[in-house]
Design a protein around this motif. Structure first.
Motif, PDB file in Angstrom:
ATOM      1  N   GLN A   1      -7.272  -2.406   4.708  1.00 18.07           N
ATOM      2  CA  GLN A   1      -8.096  -1.604   3.492  1.00 18.07           C
ATOM      3  C   GLN A   1      -8.787  -0.384   3.880  1.00 18.07           C
ATOM      4  O   GLN A   1      -8.858   0.623   3.217  1.00 18.07           O
ATOM      5  CB  GLN A   1      -8.828  -2.543   2.780  1.00 18.07           C
TER       6      GLN A   1
ATOM      7  N   SER B   1       0.743  -1.230   0.080  1.00 17.95           N
ATOM      8  CA  SER B   1       0.143   0.197   0.035  1.00 17.95           C
ATOM      9  C   SER B   1       0.810   1.294   0.009  1.00 17.95           C
ATOM     10  O   SER B   1       1.958   0.923   0.191  1.00 17.95           O
ATOM     11  CB  SER B   1      -0.804  -0.058   1.207  1.00 17.95           C
TER      12      SER B   1
ATOM     13  N   VAL C   1      -4.438   0.286  -1.724  1.00 18.42           N
ATOM     14  CA  VAL C   1      -3.982  -1.203  -1.109  1.00 18.42           C
ATOM     15  C   VAL C   1      -4.094  -2.241  -2.270  1.00 18.42           C
ATOM     16  O   VAL C   1      -5.184  -2.354  -2.842  1.00 18.42           O
ATOM     17  CB  VAL C   1      -4.730  -1.706   0.059  1.00 18.42           C
TER      18      VAL C   1
END
Length: 145
Positions: A73, A12, A81
């Motif tokens: 997330q 991410s 992500v």
């Protein structure tokens, strides 16, 4: 019967402010909360931060790993992500790490320099297997030190 074990690998983008003190505080909070949750959920793994990106390996029962990934997330500190791998495994690579953090030592910084030269440490250019191997090797080095 024991639940099947899975390994999830993702990356991410860092959405934490670039202020050094604020960043350090946020990383500490992430690690503290992750270690509590992961011990409860029988998840092991390692987290890498470098060049504005996070890369992480999570290992454990499928439902618990998926729930942890869902929390990640939803966390505003993570952006873009991307799931790289979700595979069944026969054994853990990080059996002693409720959540190891890799990326702060001088040795690790030197190692990332080589990765950065070939990939710009853009985890989107690395496979789940490559990130897993990188974190596993760094964890072994960390435990040996």
């Amino acid at each position: 019967m024991a639940a099947s074990m899975y390994r999830l690998v993702y990356y991410s983008r860092n959405h934490i402010a670039h202020d050094q003190a604020l960043f350090a505080s946020n990383i500490q909070k992430i690690l503290e909360k992750s270690r509590i949750n992961n011990q409860r959920d029988e998840i092991t793994g390692a987290l890498l931060f470098n060049a504005g990106c996070f890369a992480q390996v999570l290992e454990g029962p499928l439902d618990k790993v998926e729930a942890a990934f869902e929390r990640i997330q939803q966390d505003e500190r993570h952006g873009d992500v991307s799931l790289l791998a979700l595979d069944p495994i026969s054994r853990r690579s990080f059996p002693n790490w409720a959540m190891g953090f890799i990326g702060t030592s001088d040795i690790q910084a030197k190692r990332f320099a080589g990765i950065g030269a070939s990939t710009g440490f853009d985890p989107s250019r690395l496979s789940g297997d490559e990130i897993h191997a990188l974190l596993r090797d760094l964890a072994i080095e960390e435990e040996a030190a």
